[in-house]
Design a protein around this motif. Structure first.
Motif, PDB file in Angstrom:
ATOM      1  N   GLU A 231       0.832  -1.209   0.000  1.00  0.00           N
ATOM      2  CA  GLU A 231       0.000   0.000   0.000  1.00  0.00           C
ATOM      3  C   GLU A 231       0.870   1.265   0.000  1.00  0.00           C
ATOM      4  OE1 GLU A 231      -3.253   2.405  -0.171  1.00  0.00           O
ATOM      5  OE2 GLU A 231      -3.118   0.244  -0.508  1.00  0.00           O
ATOM      6  N   ARG A 232       1.936   1.266   0.802  1.00  0.00           N
ATOM      7  CA  ARG A 232       2.835   2.407   0.861  1.00  0.00           C
ATOM      8  C   ARG A 232       3.492   2.650  -0.507  1.00  0.00           C
ATOM      9  NH1 ARG A 232       5.444   0.692   4.898  1.00  0.00           N
ATOM     10  NH2 ARG A 232       7.118  -0.327   3.744  1.00  0.00           N
ATOM     11  N   LYS A 233       3.943   1.584  -1.147  1.00  0.00           N
ATOM     12  CA  LYS A 233       4.578   1.702  -2.470  1.00  0.00           C
ATOM     13  C   LYS A 233       3.568   2.180  -3.517  1.00  0.00           C
ATOM     14  CE  LYS A 233       8.496   1.194  -4.472  1.00  0.00           C
ATOM     15  NZ  LYS A 233       9.592   2.071  -4.143  1.00  0.00           N
ATOM     16  N   ARG A 234       2.316   1.725  -3.439  1.00  0.00           N
ATOM     17  CA  ARG A 234       1.277   2.155  -4.360  1.00  0.00           C
ATOM     18  C   ARG A 234       1.031   3.658  -4.232  1.00  0.00           C
ATOM     19  NH1 ARG A 234      -3.447   3.844  -4.436  1.00  0.00           N
ATOM     20  NH2 ARG A 234      -3.845   3.527  -2.244  1.00  0.00           N
ATOM     21  N   ARG A 235       0.941   4.144  -2.988  1.00  0.00           N
ATOM     22  CA  ARG A 235       0.751   5.585  -2.765  1.00  0.00           C
ATOM     23  C   ARG A 235       1.944   6.385  -3.278  1.00  0.00           C
ATOM     24  NH1 ARG A 235      -0.795   4.005   2.489  1.00  0.00           N
ATOM     25  NH2 ARG A 235       1.132   4.948   3.231  1.00  0.00           N
ATOM     26  N   GLN A 236       3.159   5.849  -3.082  1.00  0.00           N
ATOM     27  CA  GLN A 236       4.362   6.523  -3.547  1.00  0.00           C
ATOM     28  C   GLN A 236       4.360   6.633  -5.081  1.00  0.00           C
ATOM     29  OE1 GLN A 236       7.962   4.409  -2.658  1.00  0.00           O
ATOM     30  NE2 GLN A 236       9.283   6.141  -3.163  1.00  0.00           N
ATOM     31  N   ARG A 237       4.000   5.565  -5.767  1.00  0.00           N
ATOM     32  CA  ARG A 237       3.939   5.587  -7.228  1.00  0.00           C
ATOM     33  C   ARG A 237       2.856   6.554  -7.718  1.00  0.00           C
ATOM     34  NH1 ARG A 237       4.456  -0.666  -7.079  1.00  0.00           N
ATOM     35  NH2 ARG A 237       6.713  -0.891  -7.215  1.00  0.00           N
ATOM     36  N   GLU A 238       1.738   6.600  -7.018  1.00  0.00           N
ATOM     37  CA  GLU A 238       0.657   7.516  -7.369  1.00  0.00           C
ATOM     38  C   GLU A 238       1.113   8.965  -7.249  1.00  0.00           C
ATOM     39  OE1 GLU A 238      -2.896   8.329  -8.940  1.00  0.00           O
ATOM     40  OE2 GLU A 238      -2.175   6.300  -8.553  1.00  0.00           O
ATOM     41  N   ARG A 239       1.827   9.301  -6.190  1.00  0.00           N
ATOM     42  CA  ARG A 239       2.352  10.656  -6.017  1.00  0.00           C
ATOM     43  C   ARG A 239       3.348  11.008  -7.117  1.00  0.00           C
ATOM     44  NH1 ARG A 239       2.477   9.268  -0.426  1.00  0.00           N
ATOM     45  NH2 ARG A 239       4.674   8.765  -0.638  1.00  0.00           N
ATOM     46  N   GLN A 240       4.189  10.041  -7.495  1.00  0.00           N
ATOM     47  CA  GLN A 240       5.160  10.283  -8.567  1.00  0.00           C
ATOM     48  C   GLN A 240       4.447  10.561  -9.888  1.00  0.00           C
ATOM     49  OE1 GLN A 240       7.684   6.843  -8.526  1.00  0.00           O
ATOM     50  NE2 GLN A 240       9.036   7.669  -6.939  1.00  0.00           N
ATOM     51  N   LYS A 241       3.376   9.829 -10.170  1.00  0.00           N
ATOM     52  CA  LYS A 241       2.599  10.061 -11.387  1.00  0.00           C
ATOM     53  C   LYS A 241       1.999  11.455 -11.385  1.00  0.00           C
ATOM     54  CE  LYS A 241       1.161   5.341 -12.406  1.00  0.00           C
ATOM     55  NZ  LYS A 241       0.003   4.441 -12.466  1.00  0.00           N
ATOM     56  N   GLN A 242       1.487  11.884 -10.228  1.00  0.00           N
ATOM     57  CA  GLN A 242       0.894  13.208 -10.127  1.00  0.00           C
ATOM     58  C   GLN A 242       1.938  14.293 -10.334  1.00  0.00           C
ATOM     59  OE1 GLN A 242      -1.067  13.332  -6.358  1.00  0.00           O
ATOM     60  NE2 GLN A 242      -2.822  12.085  -7.056  1.00  0.00           N
TER      61      GLN A 242
END
Length: 106
Positions: free
Chosen positions: A89-100
């Motif tokens: 979950e932490r890695k998913r949120r991190q990737r989402e922030r990078q995309k944004q």
């Protein structure tokens, strides 16, 4: 268990009647004979009376486990699973922030 005559302790009997400490206490105050002679022989009773405070319930599976740490919530088996889930979950949120951030910069 302890030899009792009515509610009196036979081990403390020296001609006078003494009420057994076990029977008048609700906060685990035991007479020395009970602690030294009875509890070492009865492992289950010892675990319930003395060690029960160190056992906790796993918030995931509900099983009992031993822990001295105050903040431990899961048994060892469930702790590994929960740790992996939180990492995903932490890695998913991190990737989402990078995309944004990439979207904003472009």
């Amino acid at each position: 268990m302890l030899q009792l005559y009515g509610r009196n302790c036979l081990l403390l009997d020296n001609g006078e009647t003494h009420t057994c400490v076990q029977l008048i206490s609700k906060y685990h105050i035991f007479c020395n004979h009970f602690k030294d002679a009875v509890l070492p022989l009865d492992k289950e009773l010892y675990r319930v009376l003395i060690c029960d405070n160190d056992y906790k319930r796993c918030q995931s599976c509900g099983s009992r486990f031993y822990s001295k740490a105050r903040n431990k919530r899961y048994c060892d088996k469930c702790a590994d699973i929960i740790k992996r889930q939180k990492a995903v979950e932490r890695k998913r949120r991190q990737r989402e922030r990078q995309k944004q951030l990439l979207y904003i910069n472009n």
